[in-house]
Design a protein around this motif. Structure first.
Motif, PDB file in Angstrom:
ATOM      1  N   TYR A   6      23.897  65.102 -11.913  1.00 59.92           N
ATOM      2  CA  TYR A   6      24.768  66.241 -12.169  1.00 59.92           C
ATOM      3  C   TYR A   6      25.240  66.247 -13.621  1.00 59.92           C
ATOM      4  N   GLY A  15      27.361  64.865  -6.575  1.00 60.46           N
ATOM      5  CA  GLY A  15      28.500  65.765  -6.411  1.00 60.46           C
ATOM      6  C   GLY A  15      29.644  65.146  -5.633  1.00 60.46           C
ATOM      7  N   GLN A  16      29.536  63.868  -5.272  1.00 61.48           N
ATOM      8  CA  GLN A  16      30.596  63.224  -4.499  1.00 61.48           C
ATOM      9  C   GLN A  16      31.097  61.947  -5.142  1.00 61.48           C
ATOM     10  N   TYR A  59      32.973  61.535  -8.185  1.00 58.54           N
ATOM     11  CA  TYR A  59      33.709  61.984  -9.357  1.00 58.54           C
ATOM     12  C   TYR A  59      34.410  60.846 -10.080  1.00 58.54           C
ATOM     13  N   GLU A  60      34.603  59.717  -9.421  1.00 64.32           N
ATOM     14  CA  GLU A  60      35.170  58.573 -10.138  1.00 64.32           C
ATOM     15  C   GLU A  60      34.184  58.048 -11.167  1.00 64.32           C
ATOM     16  N   LEU A 117      32.497  60.176 -13.213  1.00 57.44           N
ATOM     17  CA  LEU A 117      32.286  61.299 -14.117  1.00 57.44           C
ATOM     18  C   LEU A 117      32.560  60.842 -15.546  1.00 57.44           C
TER      19      LEU A 117
END
Lengths: 114, 115
Positions: A31, A97-98, A100-101, A103
């Motif tokens: 992503y 997409g799951q 986010y930690e 990112l």
């Protein structure tokens, strides 16, 4: 340790000119995202990609186009720059997409449109 | 859709004093919550996160945040701030299970540490 690299770091354009911002990540993330940051507005999502060859619109996509021809690169294009596009642009990537930690953000591109 | 409200655009505080940066969210489903920090001329860095489990989460540099579901809040606190904590702080939210379109960010709070 590269992570997410954005080029250029600074750019000044005249109204109507075009340009492309490059985002490159070396973490094999699926992503990728393009955000713009404006004073008092926080970060707003422009476009995103969930994998090579796919792109989707975010919250503020008008006036921008994107491409994800290679997994590691996510390009943001301005075909005809306008003063309203003066902003700081951030690219980010995440494994999925799951997660986010995980990112990660680039250091930003400061764009001024005169 | 979810939203995030950071009521304070700027918070000035004296060095070594405590600070609280407020964050409230709105969502119709369960959420993940995050605080990011942005130092001058840099990108955002994850400060701490709430995914599940204990509602009190801590960072390595002394910040903590508490998830309060009944008040839909995720306020950030530090008992004693340092000059180096001067930065922009962003609260962010995403729905449980994630989503392709990333996090929703608040407008940010500029923490100003006065000597």
């Amino acid at each position: 340790n590269a992570g997410v690299t954005q080029t250029p770091k600074f750019r000044v354009l005249k109204t109507g000119q075009s340009m492309t911002l490059l985002c490159a990540q070396d973490m094999n993330h699926e992503y990728m995202y393009w955000y713009r940051q404006d004073p008092g507005m926080g970060l707003r999502l422009i476009h995103y990609s969930v994998g090579e060859g796919t792109t989707a619109k975010g919250e503020v996509p008008d006036g921008y186009n994107v491409s994800r021809l290679k997994k590691q690169n996510f390009l943001l294009g301005l075909e005809s720059a306008a003063p309203s596009q003066t902003s700081v642009y951030f690219c980010a990537s995440s494994p999925s997409g799951q997660e986010y930690e995980k990112l990660f953000f680039g250091s930003g591109t400061q764009l001024s449109v005169l | 859709a979810q939203s995030v409200t950071q009521l304070d655009s700027q918070v000035p505080v004296f060095e070594e004093a405590p600070v609280e940066l407020r964050c409230n969210y709105s969502s119709s489903v369960s959420v993940y919550l995050f605080w990011y920090v942005q130092y001058p001329n840099q990108g955002l860095q994850l400060l701490l996160k709430y995914l599940s489990g204990s509602t009190l989460v801590e960072s390595i540099n002394g910040f903590e945040a508490e998830f309060n579901k009944s008040q839909t809040s995720f306020h950030l606190r530090k008992p004693s701030v340092h000059i180096s904590d001067t930065a922009e702080y962003f609260c962010a939210v995403t729905n449980l299970g994630g989503g392709a379109d990333g996090l929703t960010f608040g407008k940010g709070t500029h923490l100003i540490i006065q000597p």
